[in-house]
Scaffold this active site. Structure first.
Site, mmCIF file in Angstrom:
data_model
loop_
_atom_site.group_PDB
_atom_site.id
_atom_site.type_symbol
_atom_site.label_atom_id
_atom_site.label_comp_id
_atom_site.label_asym_id
_atom_site.label_seq_id
_atom_site.Cartn_x
_atom_site.Cartn_y
_atom_site.Cartn_z
ATOM 1 N N HIS A 203 0.979 -1.356 -0.155
ATOM 2 C CA HIS A 203 0.034 -0.036 -0.155
ATOM 3 C C HIS A 203 0.912 1.191 0.126
ATOM 4 O O HIS A 203 0.300 2.289 -0.438
ATOM 5 C CB HIS A 203 -0.906 0.043 1.115
ATOM 6 C CG HIS A 203 -2.116 -1.002 0.771
ATOM 7 N ND1 HIS A 203 -2.412 -2.310 1.365
ATOM 8 C CD2 HIS A 203 -3.177 -0.803 0.090
ATOM 9 C CE1 HIS A 203 -3.303 -2.866 0.913
ATOM 10 N NE2 HIS A 203 -4.079 -2.113 0.044
ATOM 11 N N ARG A 310 -10.775 3.622 -2.146
ATOM 12 C CA ARG A 310 -10.118 2.812 -1.158
ATOM 13 C C ARG A 310 -10.580 3.737 0.084
ATOM 14 O O ARG A 310 -9.751 4.541 0.597
ATOM 15 C CB ARG A 310 -8.502 2.660 -1.040
ATOM 16 C CG ARG A 310 -8.096 1.882 -2.331
ATOM 17 C CD ARG A 310 -6.504 1.602 -1.978
ATOM 18 N NE ARG A 310 -6.256 0.303 -2.835
ATOM 19 C CZ ARG A 310 -5.736 0.504 -4.053
ATOM 20 N NH1 ARG A 310 -5.605 1.600 -4.549
ATOM 21 N NH2 ARG A 310 -5.222 -0.588 -4.448
ATOM 22 N N ASN A 468 -3.972 -7.610 -6.927
ATOM 23 C CA ASN A 468 -3.055 -7.314 -5.805
ATOM 24 C C ASN A 468 -3.000 -8.537 -5.144
ATOM 25 O O ASN A 468 -1.984 -9.139 -4.733
ATOM 26 C CB ASN A 468 -2.816 -5.827 -5.152
ATOM 27 C CG ASN A 468 -2.874 -4.770 -6.128
ATOM 28 O OD1 ASN A 468 -2.272 -4.974 -7.158
ATOM 29 N ND2 ASN A 468 -3.327 -3.724 -5.814
ATOM 30 N N ASP A 469 -4.107 -8.665 -4.556
ATOM 31 C CA ASP A 469 -4.393 -9.617 -3.359
ATOM 32 C C ASP A 469 -4.677 -10.903 -4.019
ATOM 33 O O ASP A 469 -4.129 -12.081 -3.682
ATOM 34 C CB ASP A 469 -5.545 -9.343 -2.617
ATOM 35 C CG ASP A 469 -5.277 -8.326 -1.587
ATOM 36 O OD1 ASP A 469 -4.169 -8.560 -0.801
ATOM 37 O OD2 ASP A 469 -6.065 -7.333 -0.992
ATOM 38 N N ARG A 479 2.549 -9.837 -0.854
ATOM 39 C CA ARG A 479 2.776 -8.664 -1.619
ATOM 40 C C ARG A 479 3.763 -7.525 -1.412
ATOM 41 O O ARG A 479 4.116 -6.582 -2.036
ATOM 42 C CB ARG A 479 1.665 -7.753 -2.125
ATOM 43 C CG ARG A 479 0.665 -7.292 -0.793
ATOM 44 C CD ARG A 479 -0.869 -7.101 -1.185
ATOM 45 N NE ARG A 479 -1.075 -5.832 -1.563
ATOM 46 C CZ ARG A 479 -2.285 -5.109 -1.939
ATOM 47 N NH1 ARG A 479 -3.285 -6.097 -1.518
ATOM 48 N NH2 ARG A 479 -2.399 -3.861 -2.180
HETATM 49 C C1 PEP Z 1 -6.395 -5.521 -4.762
HETATM 50 O O1 PEP Z 1 -6.128 -6.247 -3.905
HETATM 51 O O2 PEP Z 1 -5.959 -5.522 -6.002
HETATM 52 C C2 PEP Z 1 -6.759 -4.301 -4.773
HETATM 53 C C3 PEP Z 1 -7.106 -3.326 -5.600
HETATM 54 O O3 PEP Z 1 -7.223 -3.870 -3.393
HETATM 55 P P1 PEP Z 1 -6.011 -3.279 -2.173
HETATM 56 O O4 PEP Z 1 -4.694 -3.116 -3.147
HETATM 57 O O5 PEP Z 1 -6.601 -1.922 -1.683
HETATM 58 O O6 PEP Z 1 -5.878 -4.429 -1.229
HETATM 59 MG MG MG Z 2 -7.098 -6.171 -2.248
#
Ligand code: PEP
Ligand code: MG
Length: 594
Positions: A203, A310, A468-469, A479
């Protein structure tokens, strides 16, 4: 430029890491040390005891002046409420019991002031941190902050790690930078930042991109090797930090900056055009935001609304949680300023690497697998209710949509939808307006959700793939951990199949599927995602234009052939190479030699 002879003689050294936010900057380095103080015990001679006590009292007075000054600036720049945070610090400085204890220790044990103060302060911190009362527990971190300042003064260490009083543009270097600290960075003073740890989709990296601050992470030892005042050049395109750059390096970077300027010109020309391929396939291209401060950037970069808001950033870096009314004010402002463009508000995704200090959550062994996002919200129905009502109320002012993060199965989705239904009933009974047709979607970011997308699709109006997750959970690669960054492969066949499964399930149920993770902002992967049938891409505002540029130079048929290939291949690197081939051939200026 290096400003002393000795700087020039140090010689150039290049550190390589992971580029997470593009741009080039150069300037003086400011190192944020993890442990700033090395406190040794010294014996103080009898005749020097009074002088030592005086030195201690002077450091308290000096600290008082500094804190009052910081408080004044914070009130001026951020508001009275934020300034109040420092009242606790000032009160502690006045605490005679603490002061007398330190003096007694100096006098009786003949020890130096920093040693005595550190001993007493640490005992206080420990005691405060251990109490049940939440308010008192929070004072432990105030005490820690205060202790650091007093020790800085005693040891004559420059106070380097307080964003509130950086007053010269610099490149921040540290072991790590938490998302909450990153969110406080002032672009006028922070040219860029470099950290030892971190990955592309942490993040912290995401915030750097949305703040448009060049950043390189995963540099391993940089915070230990660099010193405040070193001169460096940070390259957020290639992931390097060059200390004491030679004239030749500075010249080459000048050339690179020129090439980037010519690309910027090309991007400016197309940024307000639609995101449509050469053969007419229209893609919806929107932006990811963290708060009302990003609305201008959404428009300026030519995005068609917000694909991911977000909301958790409204909850961190503050003394208390935002209530329904405060949230409503923010959501409705964003929605009405962007009308008629849509805004997809994601419900709270706290946990993982995003924490609200006010909530004092217990530490977990595996926070990314723990009490996070929708799991946390369903367990805190009152808090969730406030957010759901705020979002519903905001829907009366624009094209608001809402989505839930971290859905792992049908039950969570049903429970969340039931709570929304309850909120709708309440609002109806209270005669408060909302959009009864507000579309609700689910994020697909857990492999289980991607695999049962067919079942989930019947209960929502859209999917947004949180890659991302999804990547970290599918490949079991944290990550935020640069040591496993090589395993974090967006073109892994498993990821491609999960995306395809999700998109197919969506289309078979007449709903759309988008991607809002960081891969949506990588022009190399744009052809693959479009070829897989993704309908919408949502990326950080600064990368919206390059993605649009790419889309406008692609043929949908070619992207479909690429996706076909990717679905047959077992090799992440082979798939990535094919993506690069098509991307580079279609829009070479995006990839001109860096
Ligand atoms: C993700 O996980 O791709 C996503 C957009 O949410 P975040 O990055 O806020 O976990
Ligand atoms: Mg996410």
């Amino acid at each position: 430029m290096p400003d002393t002879m000795s700087d020039q003689m140090k010689g150039e050294k290049v550190y390589r890491g992971i580029a997470v936010s593009s741009g080039i900057c150069r300037g003086k380095v400011l190192v944020m040390h993890r442990a700033r103080h090395f406190i040794s015990r010294r014996r103080v001679d009898d005749q020097n005891v009074d002088a030592e006590i005086k030195r201690f009292e002077q450091s308290l007075a000096q600290t008082r002046v500094q804190i009052s000054e910081v408080q004044r600036k914070v009130v001026q720049n951020m508001g009275a409420k934020e300034g109040d945070i420092f009242n606790a610090h000032l009160l502690m400085l006045e605490d005679r019991v603490l002061v007398e204890e330190v003096i007694k220790l100096i006098r009786e044990q003949r020890v130096n002031a920093e040693f005595a103060f550190h001993m007493v302060a640490e005992r206080y911190i420990e005691a405060l941190a251990g109490v049940d009362d939440e308010y008192l527990r929070e004072r432990a971190s105030d005490m820690q902050d205060l202790t650091g300042r007093v020790l800085d003064n005693l040891l004559e260490v420059l106070d380097e790690f307080d964003f509130r009083h950086i007053n010269e543009p610099c490149i921040l270097v540290g072991h790590d930078l938490s998302p909450s600290l990153t969110a406080q960075l002032n672009k006028d003073f922070v040219l860029g930042f470099a950290t030892d740890i971190g990955g592309q989709t942490s993040h912290t990296a995401i915030l750097a991109r949305s703040l448009d601050i060049p950043a390189v992470v995963g540099l391993q030892v940089i915070s230990e090797e660099l010193e405040t005042g070193d001169y460096a050049l940070l390259d957020g395109y290639n992931g390097t930090v060059t200390v004491n750059p030679t004239d030749q390096t500075l010249f080459e970077y000048g050339q690179l900056a020129k090439r980037k300027a010519s690309l910027d010109e090309k991007l400016r020309e197309i940024k307000m055009q639609p995101a449509v391929t050469l053969d007419g396939k229209v893609i919806s291209l929107s932006a990811n935001i963290e708060g009302r401060q990003d609305v201008e950037a959404v428009r300026a970069h030519g995005a068609e609304g917000v694909g991911l808001f977000r909301t958790e950033f409204l909850f961190i870096n503050r003394e208390n949680l935002p209530n329904e009314e405060e949230q409503y004010q923010v959501y409705q402002e964003v929605a009405s300023r962007l009308t008629p463009q849509p805004v997809i508000i994601r419900t709270l995704d706290l946990g993982g690497d995003k924490f609200a200090s006010t909530l004092q959550l217990a530490k977990e062994m595996n926070p990314f697998l723990g009490w996070r996002a929708i799991r946390f919200c369903l367990a805190q129905p009152e808090m969730f209710r406030a957010q759901l009502r705020a979002i519903l109320r905001a829907s009366a002012h624009g094209r608001v949509k809402m989505m839930y993060p971290m859905i792992s199965g049908l039950d969570e989705l049903r429970q969340a939808n039931a709570l929304v239904e309850k909120c709708r009933e309440e609002l109806r009974a209270e005669n408060i307006p909302f959009d009864p047709e507000m579309k609700i979607g689910a994020m697909i970011e857990i492999p289980s959700a991607a695999l049962i997308a067919h079942a989930l699709a019947r209960h929502v109006k859209f999917f947004s793939i949180g890659s991302n997750d999804l990547i970290q959970y599918t490949l079991a690669a944290d990550r935020t951990n640069e040591r496993v960054a090589h395993l974090y492969e967006p073109t892994h066949p498993a990821i491609i199949r999960l995306i395809k499964n999700t998109v197919d399930a969506a289309h078979q149920n007449n709903i759309w599927a988008g991607v809002c993770g960081e891969i949506a902002g990588d022009p190399v992967l744009t052809p693959l995602l479009i070829g897989l049938g993704v309908d919408e891409l949502s990326a950080a505002p600064p990368v919206v234009a390059p993605v649009k540029y790419m889309i406008r130079r692609l043929k949908f048929a070619e992207t479909q052939a690429l996706a076909e290939f990717a679905l047959q291949s077992d090799s992440p690197s082979e798939i990535h190479a094919r993506c690069e081939q098509l991307a580079h051939a279609s829009a070479p200026s995006l990839f001109e030699k860096n």
